[in-house]
Design an enzyme around this catalytic site. Structure first.
Site, short mmCIF file in Angstrom:
data_model
loop_
_atom_site.label_atom_id
_atom_site.label_comp_id
_atom_site.label_asym_id
_atom_site.label_seq_id
_atom_site.Cartn_x
_atom_site.Cartn_y
_atom_site.Cartn_z
N CYS A 1 -2.26 8.91 2.64
CA CYS A 1 -2.06 8.42 1.28
C CYS A 1 -3.28 8.73 0.41
CB CYS A 1 -1.82 6.92 1.30
SG CYS A 1 -3.07 6.01 2.21
N GLU B 1 0.88 -1.18 0.00
CA GLU B 1 0.00 0.00 0.00
C GLU B 1 0.91 1.22 0.00
OE1 GLU B 1 -3.11 -0.24 -0.25
OE2 GLU B 1 -3.74 -2.13 0.63
#
Ligand code: NAP
Length: 459
Positions: free
Chosen positions: A262, A228
């Site tokens: 993110c 990720e």
């Protein structure tokens, strides 16, 4: 990077920690492997009981855990409490649903019986970032442990107290020692851990270089990874959108976690016809944001987590100006009150007039800096949304069904949220494409990443 708690609000060094020796790591891996042999035999009901207690313990101590996070990485205290609550929620989600997600699945073939069976793999390494010190860990650990795996955590070096607190919660909840362990180690020790043949797979949430490094080590050893990584999520606003809702969500979506998420909206792509009022309203709301001590419940923007991140943001904004961008709001930390200049504070900033081919337009700003682009129409918006190496999330604002369908189909990302900001949710798979990584966390897909999906055929 030293393993230490350094208060980002003041720069004060609170506590340092010695990294584990090679011998201590070996002992932890032996404990993990022994725990796995037992844990894989436990029932879903037993695991769910322990995981439910983890959820309860998190809620019981949410203020204390929140303070630890805020002390170590500077997120506003209200957001830290919400993060502990969300971590509790993901534990409950997998406690409730893991048995169903991993139930034997009959498949009709010519065999007398055939089905798919899901079995745990063993020790899974999680390399985690500091930006959501609890949530990132629990969204890995809840499914991994419910599936019968055991977890070892290498947390970011600036959140050691959070990392130790998490290990303690699993122990207090009744999970046997070794089922979840925090290893206080530096990034340079990760390769040796992965190389141990008892470690079966690894997941990393963090930057591209870290992800690439772990993936290449694991690739040589043929061990599975889930990554990720970063994102530069587009936030597309069409002329048909509800402007007020789009602007206020744009502020939240960019500023979440002091801009260090993110899936924060990072590139605002606005149709020409409404770009001027959008920018005026956005600038007004940016100027009104309260920057200050994150322990104060009224604060909306705290400090960046480390001096390095602050320097990176300052360097990127300077590069943006050199490449032709203009600063509409912020852009200079000396504009902040003197008392904030001790810590890693950076003011909410809006960049405009960004040449689409400027190098900076391809970069992720991991701080409170918004890039705003103007586009003539829907196709130009989609083209620009896709014009980065990333593909994590996307938010798009429209009240036109044809535009909505085109945006959902055309944007290259792991998720698309229409008339809403991007957020992770235990019920939905989460992850990216392109350089934002691969594999999925959360949902039924997330728990199936670290299991042996075994086909069974009985003739
Ligand atoms: P980072 O430097 O990559 O650190 C993340 C973790 O990786 C830390 O535990 C770090 O340890 C470790 N690490 C660093 N280099 C490594 C290497 N060569 N080998 C093994 N481990 C290594 O990330 P960051 O800059 O702190 O975090 C920000 C990035 O994470 C952003 O790009 C953000 O978008 C991304 N992120 C992605 C997601 C997602 O779900 N996609 C979520 C959050 C953040 P040390 O602390 O000891 O260096």
């Amino acid at each position: 990077m030293a393993i230490a708690t350094i208060n980002p609000t003041t720069g004060e060094l609170i506590q340092t920690f010695e990294p584990l020796s090679l011998e201590a790591i070996a002992q932890r891996l032996t404990l993990a492997q022994t725990a796995f042999e037992q844990h894989r035999q436990t029932s879903f009901a037993q695991r769910a009981a322990w995981m439910g207690t983890v959820a309860d313990l998190l809620i019981a101590c949410k203020e204390a855990h929140a303070k630890t996070m805020t002390l170590e990485m500077g997120k506003p205290i209200g957001a830290a409490i919400a993060e502990v609550e969300k971590s509790s929620m993901v534990c409950r989600f997998y406690a409730e649903h893991a048995a169903r997600f991993l139930a034997d699945t009959p498949i009709a073939t010519e065999a007398s019986q055939s089905w798919v069976k899901y079995q745990p793999l063993g020790i899974i390494l999680a390399v985690m970032p500091w930006n959501f010190p609890f949530w990132q860990v629990f969204r890995f650990a809840a499914p991994a442990l419910m599936a019968g795996n055991v977890g070892i955590l290498k947390h970011a070096s600036n959140v050691p107290q959070s990392a130790l607190a998490i290990e303690q919660v699993f122990l207090e909840a009744g999970f046997p020692p070794g089922v979840f362990q925090t290893l206080l180690v530096g990034a340079d020790q990760v390769g040796a851990i992965v190389a141990d043949e008892r470690v079966k797979a690894a997941t990393l949430t963090g930057s591209e270089p870290a992800g690439a490094s772990l993936a290449s080590t694991c690739g040589k050893l043929l061990k599975k990874t889930v990554l990720e990584l970063g994102g530069s999520d587009p936030f597309v606003v069409m002329a048909s959108a509800d402007l007020e809702a789009a602007v206020s969500t744009a502020v939240t979506a960019r500023m979440i976690n002091n801009g260090q998420s993110c899936i924060a909206a990072k590139r605002f792509i606005v149709q020409d016809a409404i770009a001027t009022p959008f920018l005026e309203k956005l600038a007004d709301q940016y100027r009104a944001l309260k920057v200050g001590d994150p322990m104060n419940p009224d604060t909306q923007i705290g400090p960046l987590a480390t001096p390095t991140i602050l320097t990176e943001i300052e360097t990127q904004v300077a590069a943006a100006v050199q490449q032709g961008c203009n600063i509409l709001v912020g852009g200079d930390r000396t504009l902040l009150p003197p008392e904030l200049q001790q810590g890693n504070f950076y003011p909410p900033t809006i960049l405009v007039d960004i040449p689409v081919d400027a190098a900076i337009a391809q970069e992720e700003f991991f701080g409170p800096v918004a890039m705003v682009f103007r586009v003539p129409d829907l196709e130009a918006a989609i083209q620009l949304a896709n014009a980065t190496p990333f593909g994590l999330g996307a938010s798009a604002w429209t009240q036109d069904d044809r535009e909505r369908d085109r945006l959902i189909a055309g944007i290259e990302s792991g998720c698309v949220f229409i008339n809403s900001m991007v957020k992770s949710d235990p019920r939905l798979p989460f992850g990216g494409i392109k350089r934002s990584g691969y594999g999925r966390e959360l949902g039924s897909q997330g728990i199936q990443e670290f299991v042996n999906i075994k086909s069974v055929w009985v003739a």
